[in-house]
Every structure is written in structure tokens, then in C-alpha cells.
Design an enzyme around this catalytic site. Structure first.
Site, PDB file in Angstrom:
ATOM      1  CB  THR A 210       2.535  15.352  -8.721  1.00  0.00           C
ATOM      2  OG1 THR A 210       3.390  14.373  -9.303  1.00  0.00           O
ATOM      3  CG2 THR A 210       2.371  15.043  -7.245  1.00  0.00           C
ATOM      4  CG  ASN A 211       1.427  10.988 -11.594  1.00  0.00           C
ATOM      5  OD1 ASN A 211       2.305  10.187 -11.283  1.00  0.00           O
ATOM      6  ND2 ASN A 211       1.551  11.812 -12.618  1.00  0.00           N
ATOM      7  CG  HIS A 212      -0.529   7.932  -6.077  1.00  0.00           C
ATOM      8  ND1 HIS A 212      -0.165   8.554  -4.918  1.00  0.00           N
ATOM      9  CD2 HIS A 212      -1.878   7.934  -6.114  1.00  0.00           C
ATOM     10  CE1 HIS A 212      -1.256   8.920  -4.264  1.00  0.00           C
ATOM     11  NE2 HIS A 212      -2.304   8.562  -4.977  1.00  0.00           N
TER      12      HIS A 212
END
Ligand code: CTP
Length: 401
Positions: A210-212
Site C-alpha cells: 500500500t502507500n502513505h
């Protein structure tokens, strides 16, 4: 908050233990810039004092003692004329009955009868009183008249029992108030689809890539569109946020699911604020990858580019009349954003410098530049994500004109 700033809100408080929550609602409204006049019934004063409300609104609170004398005999009429909205929270079964039948025997009910503004009612009572056919008939009558009934919620009641009768939380009442105030806004009658959050691509049943992205900018956009009167659909990847009141929510996990959700909808505007994955594991393992089997070599494949898919499927009439994208960049902000504006056939791209520590992922503020398909640009100063959302929605509505 522009939808509430300068708005004259009357907050009626009736005799219920949920009166303490009304102080929180009054505070939220005042902090959002509304001018809040609180009207307490005599039973509510047994639970909470006018001083409590005065302390959070910075304005005097009114009681039945204000009904007679001086200019006060017309107080209800002036309230009724100038108010943008009357909210009664908590509203007892007794006050609901009076409202349904036009009984005006105290400052609050006399004001409700004189008021020409929308009325929001948040019932609060014991479960048995709520279920009683008299209350149900009264509520049905009020709904038929177009009044907005919010709740009640299920849960623990003052009687010690559990059931339906609790006043809904102030944040939810607040959401309904902004929706009512915004309903004649610039986007009234328009549908806006907003995507938000960072997608998750499964590696195995417990792990994801995933990402931030926190989803904050996307959720703020959904709220700003609702504040402008739009019918909002929020397609969201997992986030820790609560969806704005009034948005229809479609929960997704992966970029593929987000694509499917976007392509199952049509709208006047699509605003792609989500950080959708660019890559995903070619194969998600069916069972948990075990340490004892060694470090896995994960092969990645391209995830679908949602905006490019939308661009290549825009037939006539278009699925989305206006398409707004975001560019999250850590270098060459404007050049990269401008390339994305063209390749994704956008009407507007919001260029976001994620290398700055006061802008981009997770923080409350953003510093963005808007690039338009006609070659113009607007550099916005550092502002809250809500303010940035309001600007983007303002431009989206201009593009729809
Ligand atoms: N986007 C999309 N589908 C993806 C990835 C991104 O539709 N699979 C959208 C984003 O929601 C955003 C725009 O494309 O509105 C640009 O996203 P960004 O991550 O900045 O760019 P990418 O196209 O993913 O390119 P790169 O990561 O190489 O910068």
C-alpha cells in the site's frame, strides 16, 4: 468553513440527559463560524445551564424567561425571520408532539412555529417512548412536512435499558446541518464521484502493498462537494476516517476494485484523489507466506490506470463531464503534472509536492498548484485540506457551467 460561516443557527435544547451533548454541538457550530443562538426549555435547564452554552457560543442563551417583557415578546418572530436553520437537539417526545400539532407554549415551540427556515430534529427518549405509536405518528407527520429527523440511534439508554432512543452523536447532527445548508449550493442537482485513500494490493491473506495516503484530501473533497449541494458518491480505499454525512460510500480495497466501482458509476464530475496502486503482485498467495519457506520473490504486474481507462472509455454522452486528477510528485512537480494532465485527458490536475513536510500525505495541510487543460494555472498558498477542497470544488463547478 464556508458553508457555516456567518450562518444564523438556532439550537433548541429540550429536557433530556443528552443536553450535555448539545453543548458539544453548539461548540462545533460556533467553531465553524456560525452565529449560534441557543433556546433552552425549562426542563432542559434541569440538566444544563444557559451559561454552558454562552461559554461555547460567545452569545447569550435564551430561556422561557425571555418570552415576555421588553422587546422579547417578538423575539421568536425575529428569530424565525433571520435564522438559516433551526435544530432541536435533543428533542424529547413531548416537544416532538408539540411540533407535530403546532402547539406553541414556550420560547422554543413558539419560535419553531414562527420559523421560516429548515428544521432539523434529533430525537432523544427512552426506547418505549420512541416506539409508542403516538411518537411514531408524530414523527411521520413531521417527516411528511419535510422536516429532517436525524436518528435516534440504538444503544444504552438513561433508563439502563438498551434500545432505540439515544440522540445521535453531535458530529452526525453537524453533518446533517451542513448538508441542509448546502443543498441550494452551486452543485445542487449535480453528481460528483470522488475517490480517496491508498489502495491495498494483496501479497497473501495477511499482507498488502500500500502507500502513505491517509484519504484526508479525498474525504475533504467529498465534504466540500456535499457543502455545495452535490449528490456525492465516495469510492474509498481503507482509511481511518469517517465518511461525510450524506455521501454514498463504496468501499474498495485494490486498484482493480476501485476501477470497477468507478466504471459502474456515471457522474457530472469525477475527482480522482485516491492514491491507486501502480503495481500489484502478479499472484496473491492463497495461504500465508511462511518464513520457513524463505524470503519470497514477489513479481509485480501493472495495476489498471483508472484515469487512463476512463479517458479511453469516454463515449458520447461522456460518463463524466469533468475529470479532475491529482499528481503526487517529489520532483519536477509542474512538468510531471502537466504531462499527466495531457496523457490522462484531464480538465484539471492538482499538483501536489509530496517532498514538502507541510504538504501531501498524512498532514492536515496542502500546498497545491492547479493546472487546467486550457493551459492556465493557479498557485494556491499553504492551506488546510478542507480549504484546498473548497477551491477545487469551486473550479469543478465552474468547469461544469
Ligand atoms: N491514478 C489512477 N490509477 C492508478 C494510479 C493513479 O487513476 N492506478 C490517478 C490518481 O488518482 C491521480 C492521477 O492518476 O489522480 C495521478 O496519480 P499519480 O500517482 O500522481 O501518477 P501515476 O499516473 O500513478 O504515475 P507515477 O506514479 O509514475 O507518477
Amino acid at each position: 468553513m464556508s458553508v457555516l460561516s456567518g450562518k444564523h443557527i438556532l439550537l433548541g435544547v429540550t429536557g433530556s440527559i443528552a443536553g450535555y451533548k448539545a453543548a458539544d454541538l453548539a461548540s462545533k457550530l460556533a467553531q465553524a463560524g456560525a452565529l449560534v443562538d441557543v433556546l433552552l426549555t425549562s426542563s432542559s435547564e434541569k440538566f444544563i445551564t444557559p451559561l454552558t452554552f454562552q461559554s461555547v457560543t460567545g452569545r447569550r442563551a435564551y430561556t422561557d424567561a425571555d418570552l415576555w417583557g421588553n422587546e422579547a415578546h417578538v423575539l421568536h418572530l425575529s428569530f424565525g425571520k433571520t435564522a438559516d436553520l433551526l435544530v432541536i437537539a435533543p428533542c424529547t417526545a413531548n416537544t416532538i408532539a408539540k411540533l407535530a400539532h403546532g402547539i406553541a407554549d414556550n420560547l422554543l415551540t413558539v419560535t419553531a412555529l414562527a420559523a421560516q427556515c429548515p428544521l432539523v430534529i434529533a430525537p432523544a427518549m427512552d426506547g418505549g417512548m420512541f416506539d409508542h405509536s403516538a411518537t411514531q405518528e408524530n414523527l411521520a407527520k413531521l417527516k411528511e412536512r419535510g422536516e429532517i429527523i436525524v436518528g435516534p440511534a440504538e444503544g444504552h439508554l438513561a433508563s439502563g435499558l438498551t434500545g432505540k432512543g439515544r440522540m445521535v452523536e453531535p458530529a452526525e447532527i453537524f453533518g446533517h446541518i451542513r448538508m441542509v445548508l448546502g443543498r441550494k449550493g452551486k452543485l445542487a442537482g449535480k453528481k460528483v464521484l470522488v475517490t480517496a485513500g491508498g489502495t491495498q494490493e494483496a501479497l497473501d491473506p495477511v499482507r498488502v502493498i500500500t502507500n502513505h495516503s491517509s484519504g484526508k484530501q479525498g474525504y475533504a473533497l467529498a465534504q466540500a462537494a456535499l457543502d455545495s449541494g452535490a449528490d456525492v458518491c465516495l469510492v474509498t480505499a481503507p482509511t481511518a476516517l469517517s465518511a461525510p454525512v450524506g455521501a454514498r460510500v463504496i468501499k474498495v480495497t485494490s486498484a482493480q476494485e476501485m476501477l470497477d466501482a468507478v466504471m459502474s458509476e456515471s457522474a457530472d464530475a469525477l475527482i480522482m484523489a485516491a492514491a491507486a496502486a501502480d503495481f500489484r503482485p502478479t499472484l496473491a498467495a492463497k495461504n500465508k507466506l511462511k518464513k520457513r519457506d524463505g524470503i519470497p520473490q514477489v513479481e509485480l504486474t501493472a495495476a489498471p490506470d483508472i484515469l487512463k481507462t476512463v479517458a479511453s472509455s469516454q463515449l458520447s454522452p461522456k460518463r463524466f463531464k469533468v475529470v479532475v486528477g491529482f499528481a503526487a510528485e517529489s520532483q519536477n512537480l509542474l512538468a510531471n503534472a502537466s504531462e499527466k494532465l495531457k496523457s490522462k485527458k484531464l480538465d484539471l490536475i492538482v499538483a501536489n509536492d509530496i517532498s514538502a513536510n507541510d504538504s501531501g500525505f498524512a498532514v492536515e495541510t496542502n500546498r497545491v498548484t492547479l493546472l487546467f487543460a486550457n493551459g492556465t494555472k493557479e498557485v494556491l498558498p499553504l492551506m488546510s485540506k478542507m480549504e484546498a477542497a473548497e477551491k477545487i470544488i469551486e473550479h469543478t463547478s465552474k468547469l461544469l457551467e
